[in-house]
Enzyme design. Structure first.
Site, PDB file in Angstrom:
ATOM      1  N   GLN A   1       0.837  -1.221   0.000  1.00 25.68           N
ATOM      2  CA  GLN A   1       0.000   0.000   0.000  1.00 25.68           C
ATOM      3  C   GLN A   1       0.865   1.263   0.000  1.00 25.68           C
ATOM      4  O   GLN A   1       0.551   2.236  -0.679  1.00 25.68           O
ATOM      5  CB  GLN A   1      -0.927   0.055   1.225  1.00 25.68           C
TER       6      GLN A   1
ATOM      7  N   ASP B   1     -10.407  -2.011   0.428  1.00 28.03           N
ATOM      8  CA  ASP B   1     -10.001  -2.218   1.824  1.00 28.03           C
ATOM      9  C   ASP B   1      -9.567  -0.908   2.489  1.00 28.03           C
ATOM     10  O   ASP B   1      -9.481  -0.823   3.704  1.00 28.03           O
ATOM     11  CB  ASP B   1      -8.888  -3.266   1.923  1.00 28.03           C
TER      12      ASP B   1
ATOM     13  N   GLU C   1     -14.994   1.842  -6.423  1.00 29.95           N
ATOM     14  CA  GLU C   1     -14.935   0.419  -6.066  1.00 29.95           C
ATOM     15  C   GLU C   1     -16.254  -0.195  -6.536  1.00 29.95           C
ATOM     16  O   GLU C   1     -17.327   0.299  -6.219  1.00 29.95           O
ATOM     17  CB  GLU C   1     -14.734   0.273  -4.550  1.00 29.95           C
TER      18      GLU C   1
ATOM     19  N   ASP D   1     -18.291   1.376 -11.769  1.00 35.45           N
ATOM     20  CA  ASP D   1     -17.218   0.937 -12.637  1.00 35.45           C
ATOM     21  C   ASP D   1     -16.233   2.088 -12.886  1.00 35.45           C
ATOM     22  O   ASP D   1     -16.630   3.192 -13.280  1.00 35.45           O
ATOM     23  CB  ASP D   1     -17.858   0.467 -13.937  1.00 35.45           C
TER      24      ASP D   1
ATOM     25  N   ASP E   1      -5.694  -0.267  -7.759  1.00 41.72           N
ATOM     26  CA  ASP E   1      -5.340  -1.256  -6.744  1.00 41.72           C
ATOM     27  C   ASP E   1      -6.237  -2.469  -6.953  1.00 41.72           C
ATOM     28  O   ASP E   1      -7.273  -2.609  -6.309  1.00 41.72           O
ATOM     29  CB  ASP E   1      -5.544  -0.651  -5.352  1.00 41.72           C
TER      30      ASP E   1
ATOM     31  N   SER F   1      -7.184  -6.685  -7.870  1.00 41.07           N
ATOM     32  CA  SER F   1      -6.841  -8.082  -7.665  1.00 41.07           C
ATOM     33  C   SER F   1      -6.158  -8.584  -8.941  1.00 41.07           C
ATOM     34  O   SER F   1      -5.755  -7.785  -9.794  1.00 41.07           O
ATOM     35  CB  SER F   1      -8.129  -8.849  -7.366  1.00 41.07           C
ATOM     36  N   ASP F   2      -6.037  -9.875  -9.085  1.00 43.33           N
ATOM     37  CA  ASP F   2      -5.330 -10.428 -10.249  1.00 43.33           C
ATOM     38  C   ASP F   2      -6.266 -10.518 -11.460  1.00 43.33           C
ATOM     39  O   ASP F   2      -7.487 -10.448 -11.321  1.00 43.33           O
ATOM     40  CB  ASP F   2      -4.797 -11.818  -9.885  1.00 43.33           C
TER      41      ASP F   2
ATOM     42  N   TYR G   1       2.245 -12.442  -0.795  1.00 41.44           N
ATOM     43  CA  TYR G   1       1.816 -12.508  -2.198  1.00 41.44           C
ATOM     44  C   TYR G   1       2.621 -13.602  -2.899  1.00 41.44           C
ATOM     45  O   TYR G   1       3.732 -13.923  -2.474  1.00 41.44           O
ATOM     46  CB  TYR G   1       2.020 -11.167  -2.909  1.00 41.44           C
TER      47      TYR G   1
HETATM   48  N1  SPD Z   1      -2.038 -11.656  -5.873  1.00 39.08           N
HETATM   49  C1  SPD Z   1      -2.787 -10.682  -5.133  1.00 39.08           C
HETATM   50  C2  SPD Z   1      -2.632  -9.288  -5.596  1.00 39.08           C
HETATM   51  C3  SPD Z   1      -3.542  -8.377  -4.828  1.00 39.08           C
HETATM   52  C4  SPD Z   1      -3.309  -6.958  -5.092  1.00 39.08           C
HETATM   53  N2  SPD Z   1      -4.323  -6.091  -4.514  1.00 39.08           N
HETATM   54  C5  SPD Z   1      -4.354  -6.049  -3.130  1.00 39.08           C
HETATM   55  C6  SPD Z   1      -5.284  -5.023  -2.591  1.00 39.08           C
HETATM   56  C7  SPD Z   1      -4.710  -4.362  -1.392  1.00 39.08           C
HETATM   57  N3  SPD Z   1      -5.270  -3.080  -1.143  1.00 39.08           N
END
Ligand code: SPD
Length: 342
Positions: A120, A144, A164, A195, A213, A215-216, A281
């Site tokens: 972060q 988050d 978000e 969106d 920020d 996810s995958d 990670y």
């Molecule tokens: N492989 C997981 C990658 C996650 C990245 N985003 C995380 C969000 C944290 N604020």
């Protein structure tokens, strides 16, 4: 609905049958062909979320997935605090034996209390300290609140918008992860449950820094790794503005990062890559794509152009001006794979 790799999510989650090489090749083709597709195509429907209960065995959570085939990171669970499916995804929060509270989306660890500060802080402070005077900042994803918490440390910033898609991530984080969700308490924060691509269409030439920020690239976040999304971010930046996006892992994903960097290079004045270490990670590392729009005096993001005050630095646990510069120094194999350098 097909995702980033041109497969259905259920097919992808059945990792034994997943042909990784074919998916990465498909990704390369998609990155190129989607360059000219409409941004609004990103908002298509998502498949119904599935449960990821099978990743919890004997009080251990096992992170298994198609993006890190043949390897798994596991955390011992002390107590499950929340496990339910939102409209978009499976949301799990548990208290772990050695990593504190953990947030997991669709079976993938997003943050642990022990090491979230690494990601972060770097995601927020690299672009913000590379900008001479950031005033308007947009965060896409980041429900988050951890990245908001870091942006809020910058007094020059007047407005922080966050888009978000999944409001339940915000609600669950406020309830169980207040050490990150306190980022929402800053009065400069404006929350938009929508969106991000649509928001940017409506806010052209508006932001000094845009942070994605995510996810995958599986499920809801997959469009965020495609060229049209970078075109949308470029359009929403002010001159000299900076984009910082979640850039996956050089140990696992150079075949994804390299083509994406190549595809977006014509759009921006500079495109660079930095990384940090983070034990929870996959392969203990994650990177950031930093892209700068033309305009202004500054080139690239490798040098901080503002001094971080001692009051800020003493609060930070990972970011320093030295690690800002060092984060752009890549191992030889990664430099070659991402930038084609010798
Ligand atoms: N492989 C997981 C990658 C996650 C990245 N985003 C995380 C969000 C944290 N604020």
């Amino acid at each position: 609905m097909t995702n980033f790799f041109g497969s259905t999510n259920l097919e992808l989650m059945s990792s034994n049958r997943c042909n990784y090489t074919t998916q990465l090749f498909t990704l390369l083709l998609l990155s190129t062909t989607l360059l000219f597709t409409s941004v609004s195509a990103m908002t298509s429907d998502f498949p119904p979320p599935q449960s990821f209960s099978h990743l919890i065995i004997d009080n251990w959570f096992h992170e298994r997935g198609p993006l890190w085939p043949g390897q798994s990171f596991s955390l011992q669970i002390k107590q499950i605090l929340h496990h339910a499916q939102s409209q978009f995804q499976d949301i799990l929060v548990f208290d772990s034996v050695h990593h504190g509270k953990v947030l997991v989306l669709d079976g993938v660890i997003q943050c642990t209390e022990r090491d979230e500060f690494s990601y972060q802080e770097m995601m927020a402070h690299i672009p913000l300290f590379a900008h001479p005077n950031p005033k308007r900042v947009l965060v896409i994803g980041g429900g988050d609140g951890g990245v908001l918490r870091e942006i809020a440390r910058h007094p020059s910033v007047e407005e922080i918008c966050i888009c978000e898609l999944d409001k339940e991530v915000i609600e669950v984080s406020k309830k169980y992860l207040p050490f990150m969700a306190k980022g929402f308490e800053d009065p400069r924060v404006q929350v938009h449950i929508m969106d991000g691509a649509k928001f940017m269409e409506e806010n052209q030439g508006s932001f000094d820094v845009i942070i994605t920020d995510s996810s995958d690239p599986v499920g809801p976040a997959s469009v965020l790794f495609e060229t049209p999304f970078y075109k949308a971010m470029h359009g929403s930046l002010r001159e000299g503005g900076i984009v910082c996006t979640q850039g996956e892992c050089v140990w696992l994903h150079v075949d994804l990062i390299g083509p994406l960097v190549k595809a977006i290079t014509p759009l921006f004045e500079t495109v660079e890559y930095a990384y940090c270490t983070i034990p929870s990670y996959p392969s203990g590392q994650i990177g950031f794509i930093l892209a700068r729009k033309a305009g202004g005096d500054v080139r690239g993001c490798k040098e901080p152009v503002r001094e971080a005050g001692d009051d800020v630095l003493k609060e930070l646990r990972y970011y320093t001006p030295e690690i800002h510069r060092a984060a752009f120094v890549l191992p030889a194999f990664a430099n070659r794979a991402i930038f084609g350098e010798k």
